[in-house]
Design a protein around this motif. Structure first.
Motif, PDB file in Angstrom:
ATOM      1  N   MET A 273       6.390   6.994   1.629  1.00 34.54           N
ATOM      2  CA  MET A 273       6.713   8.068   0.798  1.00 34.54           C
ATOM      3  C   MET A 273       6.438   9.332   1.245  1.00 34.54           C
ATOM      4  O   MET A 273       5.302   9.361   1.812  1.00 34.54           O
ATOM      5  N   THR A 274       7.317  10.466   1.301  1.00 35.01           N
ATOM      6  CA  THR A 274       6.548  11.888   1.563  1.00 35.01           C
ATOM      7  C   THR A 274       6.110  12.173  -0.188  1.00 35.01           C
ATOM      8  O   THR A 274       6.185  11.517  -0.857  1.00 35.01           O
ATOM      9  N   TYR A 275       5.221  13.308   0.019  1.00 37.52           N
ATOM     10  CA  TYR A 275       4.428  13.792  -1.086  1.00 37.52           C
ATOM     11  C   TYR A 275       5.429  14.248  -2.162  1.00 37.52           C
ATOM     12  O   TYR A 275       5.441  13.870  -3.269  1.00 37.52           O
TER      13      TYR A 275
ATOM     14  N   PRO B 167      -8.590   8.991   2.883  1.00 37.19           N
ATOM     15  CA  PRO B 167      -7.146   8.309   2.713  1.00 37.19           C
ATOM     16  C   PRO B 167      -6.524   8.438   3.980  1.00 37.19           C
ATOM     17  O   PRO B 167      -6.437   9.600   4.774  1.00 37.19           O
ATOM     18  N   GLU B 168      -5.626   7.662   4.499  1.00 38.61           N
ATOM     19  CA  GLU B 168      -4.924   7.694   5.729  1.00 38.61           C
ATOM     20  C   GLU B 168      -3.539   8.267   5.579  1.00 38.61           C
ATOM     21  O   GLU B 168      -2.716   8.081   4.926  1.00 38.61           O
ATOM     22  N   GLY B 169      -3.407   9.443   6.353  1.00 38.81           N
ATOM     23  CA  GLY B 169      -2.171  10.228   6.462  1.00 38.81           C
ATOM     24  C   GLY B 169      -2.162  11.424   5.317  1.00 38.81           C
ATOM     25  O   GLY B 169      -2.859  11.471   4.316  1.00 38.81           O
ATOM     26  N   ARG B 170      -1.202  12.563   5.753  1.00 36.58           N
ATOM     27  CA  ARG B 170      -1.202  13.554   5.163  1.00 36.58           C
ATOM     28  C   ARG B 170      -0.690  13.556   3.597  1.00 36.58           C
ATOM     29  O   ARG B 170      -1.428  13.987   2.663  1.00 36.58           O
ATOM     30  N   SER B 171       0.294  12.346   3.335  1.00 33.39           N
ATOM     31  CA  SER B 171       0.642  12.474   1.885  1.00 33.39           C
ATOM     32  C   SER B 171      -0.423  11.820   1.370  1.00 33.39           C
ATOM     33  O   SER B 171      -0.395  11.996   0.124  1.00 33.39           O
TER      34      SER B 171
ATOM     35  N   SER C 280       1.009  -1.107  -0.117  1.00 34.37           N
ATOM     36  CA  SER C 280      -0.033  -0.156  -0.134  1.00 34.37           C
ATOM     37  C   SER C 280       0.860   1.257  -0.076  1.00 34.37           C
ATOM     38  O   SER C 280       2.082   1.073   0.244  1.00 34.37           O
ATOM     39  N   PHE C 281       0.328   2.303  -0.117  1.00 34.40           N
ATOM     40  CA  PHE C 281       1.040   3.864  -0.169  1.00 34.40           C
ATOM     41  C   PHE C 281       1.799   3.727   1.292  1.00 34.40           C
ATOM     42  O   PHE C 281       2.881   4.094   1.210  1.00 34.40           O
TER      43      PHE C 281
ATOM     44  N   GLN D  36       8.563  12.912  -2.459  1.00 34.16           N
ATOM     45  CA  GLN D  36       8.993  11.482  -3.001  1.00 34.16           C
ATOM     46  C   GLN D  36       8.211  10.843  -4.029  1.00 34.16           C
ATOM     47  O   GLN D  36       8.219  10.442  -5.037  1.00 34.16           O
ATOM     48  N   TYR D  37       6.770  11.169  -3.813  1.00 33.69           N
ATOM     49  CA  TYR D  37       5.637  10.416  -4.792  1.00 33.69           C
ATOM     50  C   TYR D  37       5.666  11.247  -6.162  1.00 33.69           C
ATOM     51  O   TYR D  37       5.833  10.710  -6.966  1.00 33.69           O
ATOM     52  N   ILE D  38       5.914  12.597  -5.911  1.00 32.88           N
ATOM     53  CA  ILE D  38       6.090  13.358  -7.221  1.00 32.88           C
ATOM     54  C   ILE D  38       7.096  13.159  -7.765  1.00 32.88           C
ATOM     55  O   ILE D  38       6.949  12.719  -9.381  1.00 32.88           O
ATOM     56  N   LYS D  39       8.305  12.840  -7.483  1.00 35.41           N
ATOM     57  CA  LYS D  39       9.477  12.205  -8.205  1.00 35.41           C
ATOM     58  C   LYS D  39       9.376  11.030  -8.736  1.00 35.41           C
ATOM     59  O   LYS D  39       9.419  10.632  -9.918  1.00 35.41           O
ATOM     60  N   PHE D  40       8.608  10.136  -7.994  1.00 33.59           N
ATOM     61  CA  PHE D  40       8.494   8.719  -8.479  1.00 33.59           C
ATOM     62  C   PHE D  40       7.384   8.698  -9.823  1.00 33.59           C
ATOM     63  O   PHE D  40       7.736   8.203 -10.644  1.00 33.59           O
ATOM     64  N   ARG D  41       6.250   9.498  -9.334  1.00 30.39           N
ATOM     65  CA  ARG D  41       5.523   9.805 -10.551  1.00 30.39           C
ATOM     66  C   ARG D  41       5.971  10.361 -11.833  1.00 30.39           C
ATOM     67  O   ARG D  41       5.561  10.147 -13.038  1.00 30.39           O
TER      68      ARG D  41
END
Length: 219
Positions: free
Chosen positions: A138-140, A166-170, A132-133, A142-147
């Motif tokens: 991931m921080t947000y 969704p659970e969590g800030r990111s 799962s996420f 890191q998510y943007i970089k992966f995307r």
């Protein structure tokens, strides 16, 4: 060529007029039947987020989604939480995933850096589910970089839920960014379920769902 010349070329490449944008062709998923009723004809790349509370059927729903996506390309399911275990084996059996054996790949808790390398290879999967996420940590950013590294893929993140979000800030930020948001509630395998609404909700009781979502699901 001068830096000014390179800069002018970059700006010319990035800028598009309205007519040019409207004439662009995009590769889409030609869903049919209930899948089309729920999700229309989405682009075959981008980010989708699937979330729901424990026991509401996220894995069951996503496994059926994977089987449908196998009509259009190769699917990788990175099971970060469960890995290759008996529960996952039973899920594969339940949905007859052997039917799509050559197009479906279960990744046994493959770390994201290794998954990223896999997605850059020739004949890489077209679609990838990350379950799962929260397990990616991931921080947000890191998510943007992966995307951005995998803009030509369809990335489907499964998320835990906190209440009905969704659970969590990111994860909440990813929900805002995702092109398709899918909330799973009250779904049970082997029920006479149906897809409901163009917003990508999935439920087995349309009349009950109307109470939650406050909308006419027959529109």
């Amino acid at each position: 060529m001068s830096k000014a010349g390179n800069s002018a070329k970059t700006f010319a490449r990035n800028a598009k007029g309205v007519r040019e944008v409207l004439s662009m062709k995009f590769s889409t998923l030609a869903f049919e039947g209930a899948w089309h009723d729920a999700f229309g004809t989405p682009e075959r790349r981008g980010v989708w987020l699937v979330w729901g509370n424990t026991g509401n059927g996220k894995t069951s729903f996503v496994m059926q989604l994977c089987k449908e996506l196998c009509r259009f390309g190769r699917v990788a399911y990175d099971s970060l939480e469960e890995g290759a275990c008996l529960t996952m084996q039973n899920t594969l059996k339940r949905y007859n995933m052997q039917d799509v054996n050559r197009r479906f790949l279960l990744l046994d808790a493959e770390p994201l850096d290794e998954l990223s390398l896999r997605l850059k290879r020739q004949k890489a999967p077209d679609f990838v589910v990350i379950d799962s996420f929260q397990y990616t940590q991931m921080t947000y950013a890191q998510y943007i970089k992966f995307r951005e590294q995998h803009r030509n893929k369809l990335l489907i993140f499964i998320s835990h839920a906190s209440g009905r979000s969704p659970e969590g800030r990111s994860a909440k930020k990813v929900a805002f960014d995702a092109s398709l948001k899918i909330y799973v509630e009250g779904y049970r395998a082997h029920s006479k379920g149906r897809f409901i609404g163009p917003k990508g909700h999935f439920d087995i009781w349309p009349e009950e769902a109307a109470k939650y979502y406050g909308e006419d699901l027959n529109d």
